[in-house]
Design an enzyme around this catalytic site. Structure first.
Site, PDB file in Angstrom:
ATOM      1  N   GLY A 109       0.807  -1.214   0.000  1.00 59.61           N
ATOM      2  CA  GLY A 109       0.000   0.000   0.000  1.00 59.61           C
ATOM      3  C   GLY A 109       0.838   1.262   0.000  1.00 59.61           C
ATOM      4  O   GLY A 109       0.335   2.354  -0.281  1.00 59.61           O
ATOM      5  N   ASP A 278       1.164 -11.358   6.551  1.00 64.47           N
ATOM      6  CA  ASP A 278       1.667 -10.492   5.475  1.00 64.47           C
ATOM      7  C   ASP A 278       3.017  -9.882   5.860  1.00 64.47           C
ATOM      8  O   ASP A 278       3.662  -9.237   5.034  1.00 64.47           O
ATOM      9  CB  ASP A 278       0.663  -9.383   5.151  1.00 64.47           C
ATOM     10  CG  ASP A 278       0.222  -8.608   6.384  1.00 64.47           C
ATOM     11  OD1 ASP A 278      -0.294  -9.236   7.323  1.00 64.47           O
ATOM     12  OD2 ASP A 278       0.423  -7.388   6.416  1.00 64.47           O
ATOM     13  N   ASN A 279       3.443 -10.083   7.094  1.00 69.14           N
ATOM     14  CA  ASN A 279       4.744  -9.576   7.522  1.00 69.14           C
ATOM     15  C   ASN A 279       5.746 -10.705   7.735  1.00 69.14           C
ATOM     16  O   ASN A 279       6.710 -10.556   8.488  1.00 69.14           O
ATOM     17  CB  ASN A 279       4.594  -8.751   8.802  1.00 69.14           C
ATOM     18  CG  ASN A 279       3.848  -7.442   8.561  1.00 69.14           C
ATOM     19  OD1 ASN A 279       3.826  -6.939   7.431  1.00 69.14           O
ATOM     20  ND2 ASN A 279       3.259  -6.887   9.591  1.00 69.14           N
TER      21      ASN A 279
HETATM   22  P1  AMP Z   1       1.733  -3.058   8.188  1.00 72.54           P
HETATM   23  O1  AMP Z   1       0.917  -3.217   9.435  1.00 72.54           O
HETATM   24  O2  AMP Z   1       2.631  -1.878   8.178  1.00 72.54           O
HETATM   25  O3  AMP Z   1       2.440  -4.309   7.809  1.00 72.54           O
HETATM   26  O4  AMP Z   1       0.679  -2.742   7.012  1.00 72.54           O
HETATM   27  C1  AMP Z   1      -0.437  -3.542   6.730  1.00 72.54           C
HETATM   28  C2  AMP Z   1      -1.031  -3.136   5.409  1.00 72.54           C
HETATM   29  O5  AMP Z   1      -1.420  -1.755   5.428  1.00 72.54           O
HETATM   30  C3  AMP Z   1      -0.107  -3.269   4.209  1.00 72.54           C
HETATM   31  O6  AMP Z   1      -0.877  -3.657   3.124  1.00 72.54           O
HETATM   32  C4  AMP Z   1       0.422  -1.871   4.035  1.00 72.54           C
HETATM   33  O7  AMP Z   1       0.836  -1.621   2.716  1.00 72.54           O
HETATM   34  C5  AMP Z   1      -0.793  -1.040   4.385  1.00 72.54           C
HETATM   35  N1  AMP Z   1      -0.425   0.300   4.858  1.00 72.54           N
HETATM   36  C6  AMP Z   1       0.105   0.635   6.055  1.00 72.54           C
HETATM   37  N2  AMP Z   1       0.316   1.957   6.145  1.00 72.54           N
HETATM   38  C7  AMP Z   1      -0.091   2.492   4.966  1.00 72.54           C
HETATM   39  C8  AMP Z   1      -0.139   3.818   4.432  1.00 72.54           C
HETATM   40  N3  AMP Z   1       0.267   4.873   5.122  1.00 72.54           N
HETATM   41  N4  AMP Z   1      -0.615   3.970   3.177  1.00 72.54           N
HETATM   42  C9  AMP Z   1      -1.036   2.913   2.458  1.00 72.54           C
HETATM   43  N5  AMP Z   1      -1.027   1.656   2.901  1.00 72.54           N
HETATM   44  C10 AMP Z   1      -0.561   1.431   4.146  1.00 72.54           C
HETATM   45 MG    MG Z   2       3.430  -5.075   6.395  1.00 70.44          MG
END
Ligand code: AMP
Ligand code: MG
Length: 534
Positions: A109, A278-279
């Site tokens: 994202g 996803d991580n």
């Molecule tokens: P994370 O918890 O950082 O692993 O993110 C989980 C999901 O949310 C992933 O698909 C990221 O790409 C999306 N995501 C997190 N922060 C943002 C942001 N600021 N803009 C767009 N997508 C985000």
């Molecule tokens: Mg992530």
């Protein structure tokens, strides 16, 4: 001597993921579902005034890239303002289980991959810009990242590498010149913060969630194509993916690597904070540094992630179980590639046995012991875990001071009382006499065990010092680097980068960076707790 290395804007890129996987090339960034594809071609969204804040010299030397000036075309490329002719930027489509529930399509994202550069040893490494603007996978978010979280990702990925923990790397930290609005405490007080972009580097950023996405959507051709791509490029030792047995052995190898990574985390006191599927890297690398933290007082229930305070699903002591649970979810996706899902069970078993064996071997080294009676040693480790958990002892300081005290006690048992007293004074935050008694009684058992060792005290010390880092990225140190950087002072960040490159060395001139967490940092946001807002 090569006369001049390329900078990132002049280095040639390869694009194996884009060329070999199925992509959608509409360049439409509106948030949406993208069925049928592995990725979407995207264009990074330019930023106001990109400026280089930090650069990883060693990684760059390995990749064969020259350090760029503070501003200019190379920094423009690291900020997404310049896309060169050989780059084919993309955002990958993946899904994931978040906090135990299937979340459907997530995807990159805000991370945009530029393609791969060829390192000095001939291997390709993918470069990905985190915070480079919206993609079809941004859902309702802005595709950006703030300086505080970017600095934390930059510093920690490099620190983990130097600790010997399998991890993705970070090449650069760029300040964008734009402001990004975040509600850091999720309490209705959004603030404008400086934006930043990290260039992360790994052989590939494919995650468990990429496979889950394809399986959940019933896209079995895409699932198989992605599996074959990953096996051919990153697991060539398994041979051509011609039949189910290759997928079975592949899953076993993913499980083995994941177990080794988890054992490392437990050994150094790293808490990832968001172990959603996803991580989880398909290569067994630590990936996605968000609300992570380092154990200071040894507490198996500790998590830095405020979003997880209710269930503590991703607390320190839970991580090995979560690793297994996540592999189970991956197995459910890969089951479509084999005639009988039971064929994947040995991989799950291998995870558990590899984790136990690796953790055990690491604990032996942390305590300066060579293998003897495994059951007795297991009991000794379990007793230490309990004694540490019941008192407020700093994990890193305890093991580091023990590395000096144990060989001395081994040499001269009469020195034990004083050595243990000093150790406890140096490592405990506060402990009742009762709790201290538990630790003292463990130390006397340990002392007896040490006497069975035949190695010279010097050899024991060497083994322990190489297993027990003196310097880790304590939560409050990262926060100090952030506050200074936000005010335009990069010296704290630079000093940490230097010190964390040799975390097992004494570095007496940097002693204060090995100090116990100060009182003011006990409850302070960013030091003790972190939200997912980044
Ligand atoms: P994370 O918890 O950082 O692993 O993110 C989980 C999901 O949310 C992933 O698909 C990221 O790409 C999306 N995501 C997190 N922060 C943002 C942001 N600021 N803009 C767009 N997508 C985000
Ligand atoms: Mg992530």
């Amino acid at each position: 001597m090569p006369t001049s290395l390329p900078t990132i804007d002049t280095a040639p890129f390869q694009n194996s993921f884009v060329d070999e996987m199925r992509g959608e090339a509409s360049f439409d960034n509106r948030p949406r579902q993208v069925p049928g594809y592995h990725y979407s071609r995207v264009q990074p969204t330019p930023v106001q005034d990109p400026r280089l804040l930090a650069w990883s010299d060693e990684l760059a030397a390995y990749l064969g890239l020259a350090r760029p000036a503070e501003r200019g075309p190379a920094v423009d490329a690291l900020a997404g303002n310049l896309v060169t002719d050989t780059m084919k930027p993309f955002a990958a489509r993946y899904g994931g289980h978040q906090f135990g529930s299937w979340a459907g399509q997530l995807g990159d994202g805000r991370a945009i991959s530029l393609g791969e550069v060829t390192a000095t040893d001939g291997t390709p490494w993918e470069i990905q810009l985190k915070g480079a603007g919206p993609t079809p996978y941004s859902r309702r978010a802005d595709g950006r990242a703030v300086l505080r979280s970017s600095l934390r990702e930059f510093l920690c990925s490099e620190a983990m590498h130097y600790l010997g923990v399998p991890t993705t790397r970070a090449l650069s930290l760029v300040r964008t010149g734009d402001l990004v609005v975040r509600d850091m405490f999720y309490n209705g007080n959004p603030q404008a913060e400086p934006g930043a972009i990290v260039a992360r580097v790994a052989p590939t950023f494919v995650r468990f969630g990429n496979f889950q996405m394809m399986a959940s959507a019933g896209e079995l051709d895409n699932l198989r194509a992605l599996a074959d791509y990953v096996i051919r490029r990153y697991y060539p030792e398994l041979g051509e993916p011609t039949g189910p047995e290759v997928y079975v052995r592949w899953f076993e190898e993913i499980s083995r690597r994941t177990a080794v990574m988890l054992a490392h985390w437990m050994s150094v006191g790293f808490v990832h904070g968001v172990m959603n599927t996803d991580n989880m890297s398909i290569l067994g690398l630590t990936i996605d540094y968000g609300p992570y933290g380092w154990l200071e007082p040894y507490d198996p229930d500790w998590t830095p992630n405020t979003t997880d305070f209710g269930s503590r699903r991703y607390a320190y002591g839970q991580q090995p179980n979560v690793g297994l649970w996540n592999l189970w979810q991956l197995a459910r996706a890969l089951a479509h590639l084999v005639p009988d899902p039971e064929l994947l069970r040995p991989g799950l078993d291998l995870y558990s046995s590899t984790f136990e064996a690796t953790r055990h071997a690491m604990m032996l080294r942390k305590l300066g012991l060579t293998s003897r009676n495994e059951a007795d040693d297991k009991a000794l480790f379990e007793a230490l875990h309990e004694a540490l958990a019941e008192s407020e002892v700093d994990m890193t300081l305890f093991f580091r001071h023990l590395s000096h005290a144990a060989p001395a006690v081994r040499q001269d048992p009469a020195a034990a009382a004083a050595a243990w007293r000093e150790l406890l004074a140096a490592a405990t935050y506060s402990a009742s006499p009762e709790e201290e008694q538990k630790l003292r009684s463990w130390l006397s058992h340990y002392q007896q065990r040490l006497q069975q060792e035949t190695a010279a005290p010097e050899a024991i010390r060497e083994m322990m010092l190489a297993a027990n880092p003196k310097y880790v990225l304590r939560n409050y140190l990262a926060q100090q680097a952030i506050e200074a950087a936000e005010a335009g002072d990069l010296t704290v960040l630079e000093r940490l980068m230097t010190v964390l490159k040799t975390p097992f060395a004494e570095q007496p001139e940097h002693e204060e960076l090995a100090a116990k967490r100060p009182d003011w940092a006990r409850e302070k946001p960013g030091c003790a707790t972190l939200s997912c807002s980044s």
